[in-house]
Write a protein that holds these residues in place. Sequence first.
Motif, short mmCIF file in Angstrom:
data_model
loop_
_atom_site.label_atom_id
_atom_site.label_comp_id
_atom_site.label_asym_id
_atom_site.label_seq_id
_atom_site.Cartn_x
_atom_site.Cartn_y
_atom_site.Cartn_z
N GLN A 140 0.74 -1.41 -0.39
CA GLN A 140 0.08 0.21 -0.33
C GLN A 140 0.54 0.66 0.45
N SER A 141 2.06 1.45 -0.86
CA SER A 141 3.22 2.39 -0.71
C SER A 141 2.19 3.99 -1.05
N ASP A 142 1.17 3.66 -2.03
CA ASP A 142 0.70 4.82 -2.45
C ASP A 142 -0.45 5.92 -1.34
N GLU A 143 -1.05 4.46 -0.31
CA GLU A 143 -1.40 5.20 0.86
C GLU A 143 -0.95 4.97 1.95
N LYS A 144 0.20 4.88 2.31
CA LYS A 144 0.36 4.29 4.12
C LYS A 144 1.65 4.79 4.07
N GLY A 145 2.23 5.43 4.92
CA GLY A 145 4.06 4.88 5.27
C GLY A 145 4.23 5.43 6.12
N ASP A 146 5.83 5.85 7.14
CA ASP A 146 6.10 6.63 8.13
C ASP A 146 6.19 7.42 7.96
N ILE A 147 6.20 8.33 9.49
CA ILE A 147 7.15 9.64 9.16
C ILE A 147 8.58 9.57 9.53
N VAL A 148 9.19 10.14 9.12
CA VAL A 148 10.57 9.44 9.82
C VAL A 148 11.39 10.36 10.09
N TYR A 149 11.25 12.15 10.13
CA TYR A 149 11.77 13.31 10.55
C TYR A 149 11.23 14.53 10.38
N ARG A 150 11.43 15.02 10.80
CA ARG A 150 11.06 16.43 10.25
C ARG A 150 11.27 17.57 10.38
N TYR A 151 11.52 18.90 9.76
CA TYR A 151 12.77 19.93 9.96
C TYR A 151 11.43 21.34 11.00
N THR A 152 12.42 21.92 11.75
CA THR A 152 12.04 22.40 11.78
C THR A 152 11.80 24.05 10.46
N GLN A 153 11.32 25.15 11.49
CA GLN A 153 11.20 26.45 10.76
C GLN A 153 12.69 26.71 9.82
N THR A 154 13.72 26.62 10.31
CA THR A 154 14.87 27.28 9.48
C THR A 154 15.35 26.88 8.77
N GLN A 155 15.15 25.74 9.42
CA GLN A 155 16.42 24.22 8.36
C GLN A 155 14.29 24.10 7.24
N VAL A 156 13.55 24.02 6.29
CA VAL A 156 12.89 24.18 5.69
C VAL A 156 13.69 26.08 4.94
N GLY A 157 13.98 27.14 5.60
CA GLY A 157 13.93 28.24 5.06
C GLY A 157 15.77 28.09 4.15
N TRP A 158 15.89 27.19 5.03
CA TRP A 158 17.47 26.73 4.52
C TRP A 158 17.46 25.63 3.16
N LEU A 159 16.36 24.58 2.88
CA LEU A 159 15.70 24.96 1.92
C LEU A 159 15.32 24.39 0.58
N ARG A 160 14.51 26.21 1.77
CA ARG A 160 13.81 26.83 0.36
C ARG A 160 15.07 27.75 -0.37
N ARG A 161 15.81 27.76 -0.04
CA ARG A 161 17.26 28.74 -0.51
C ARG A 161 18.32 28.18 -1.21
N ALA A 162 18.41 26.80 -1.00
CA ALA A 162 19.34 26.45 -1.69
C ALA A 162 18.63 25.34 -2.98
N GLY A 163 16.84 25.38 -3.01
CA GLY A 163 16.67 25.72 -4.54
C GLY A 163 15.41 24.15 -4.20
N ILE A 164 15.56 23.32 -2.82
CA ILE A 164 15.46 21.45 -2.82
C ILE A 164 13.66 21.76 -2.43
N TRP A 165 13.76 22.37 -2.02
CA TRP A 165 12.18 22.25 -1.57
C TRP A 165 11.39 23.93 -1.63
N GLY A 166 10.11 23.98 -2.73
CA GLY A 166 9.57 24.94 -3.00
C GLY A 166 7.92 24.62 -3.05
N GLU A 167 7.04 25.15 -2.08
CA GLU A 167 6.07 25.23 -2.49
C GLU A 167 5.23 25.83 -3.63
#
Length: 102
Positions: free
Chosen positions: A75-102
């Motif tokens: 059921q890989s399209d329906e279920k999963g495990d959360i293995v890591y949570r990013y802090t808001q600061t880390q999300v900012g770093w990911l955005r500036r590096a172009g890895i994460w964009g919403e």
Amino acid sequence: MAEEEEKSLEERIGSLRLPNDDEVFGVVEASMGSGHMKVRCKDGNMRTCRIPGRLHKRVWIREGDVVIVKPWEVQSDEKGDIVYRYTQTQVGWLRRAGIWGE
């Protein structure tokens, strides 16, 4: 000065946890109780994800948090495990590096 900022950003991204081949980024949409969350993943699937026991009491996950999800083999399209949570600061770093964009 800009070169120093660029170097420090690269160092931070280098030490940051990124998804492996079988993992995807996701955003927590809703809490369903009992350690389960609805997560909208980058691959386009909405998964019901659980928080494993090793993270359950150590990491508080709320709606809107950016997480790494490891889909189940079955059921890989329906279920999963959360293995890591990013802090808001880390999300900012990911955005500036172009890895994460919403």
